[in-house]
Design a protein around this motif. Sequence first.
Motif, PDB file in Angstrom:
ATOM      1  N   TYR A  97       0.758  -1.416  -0.035  1.00  0.00           N
ATOM      2  CA  TYR A  97      -0.036   0.079   0.136  1.00  0.00           C
ATOM      3  C   TYR A  97       0.879   1.202  -0.079  1.00  0.00           C
ATOM      4  N   ALA A 126      -3.404   4.055  -1.277  1.00  0.00           N
ATOM      5  CA  ALA A 126      -3.588   3.740  -0.062  1.00  0.00           C
ATOM      6  C   ALA A 126      -4.971   4.653   0.202  1.00  0.00           C
ATOM      7  N   TYR A 130      -5.888   2.480   5.759  1.00  0.00           N
ATOM      8  CA  TYR A 130      -5.226   1.022   5.089  1.00  0.00           C
ATOM      9  C   TYR A 130      -4.057   0.629   6.169  1.00  0.00           C
ATOM     10  N   GLY A 140       3.207  -2.093   3.854  1.00  0.00           N
ATOM     11  CA  GLY A 140       2.458  -0.491   3.494  1.00  0.00           C
ATOM     12  C   GLY A 140       3.521   0.408   3.688  1.00  0.00           C
TER      13      GLY A 140
END
Length: 257
Positions: A97, A126, A130, A140
């Motif tokens: 992400y 994102a 998220y 992420g």
Amino acid sequence: MDKIRLTAVSYLNTKPLLYGLLNSTLAPQLDLELNIPSVCAEKLTRGEADLALVPVAVLPELDNPHVISDYCIGTVGAVKTVCIYSDVPIQQVETVYLDHHSRTSVQLTKVLLRDYWSLSPALLPAKEGYIKKIGGRTAGLVIGDRTIGLEQQFKYVYDLGAIWMKHTGLPFVFAAWISNRPLPAAFVRRFNKALASGVAQIEKLKYLLPSPHPDFSVEEYFTKYISYEFDAAKRQALKHFLAAIADKTPAISVAGL
């Protein structure tokens, strides 16, 4: 002189610069707004701001950008608040992400995945919330104040400032003061003087700014992880980064670039 419409990043790392500006004789000439980095970039691109502290990845999108200041949001090695978080080693990550707050950090992630790790996981834009979806083989990119304390939640933390240094041997510039038109030299001198004053007050600011996390030292962050001087090494690093995200480095009106 009309007021200068100024927009700046709202994160903790900007506070010394804002402190200097707001406590200077220049303050009455500034119409200041605080926004997340991507919004700062949008306002400058649309002409809704005369001067902005924006992610440097916006530079190729501007018709006539002027990097006017001797100060920036940079780092020499680890930055602490721009990281990829994961439950597994990055070589095992299938999806990443990408934080929607800053295009510079997104572009840096893409460059490092391609040129340093030689990986090509799926990259997803994102949305709010998220961070809760990070887990398993989904990593992420998280930037800014939301990163504080996250290192305690994930087994693997990849600091992009540190990885960039390993990859290039250079510091990194995340955000710079950019105008979309030439500004008077006298204003630029006073602007730089105000920023310098703010950076010089970091010792005081550690008492004025509460720590966002029990294990987070504001003073250490300002002095060990964030490097504010836009010096020759950072100018070289900025050119290197812009070349990595484009076929050629755009023409930028700034001494040393």
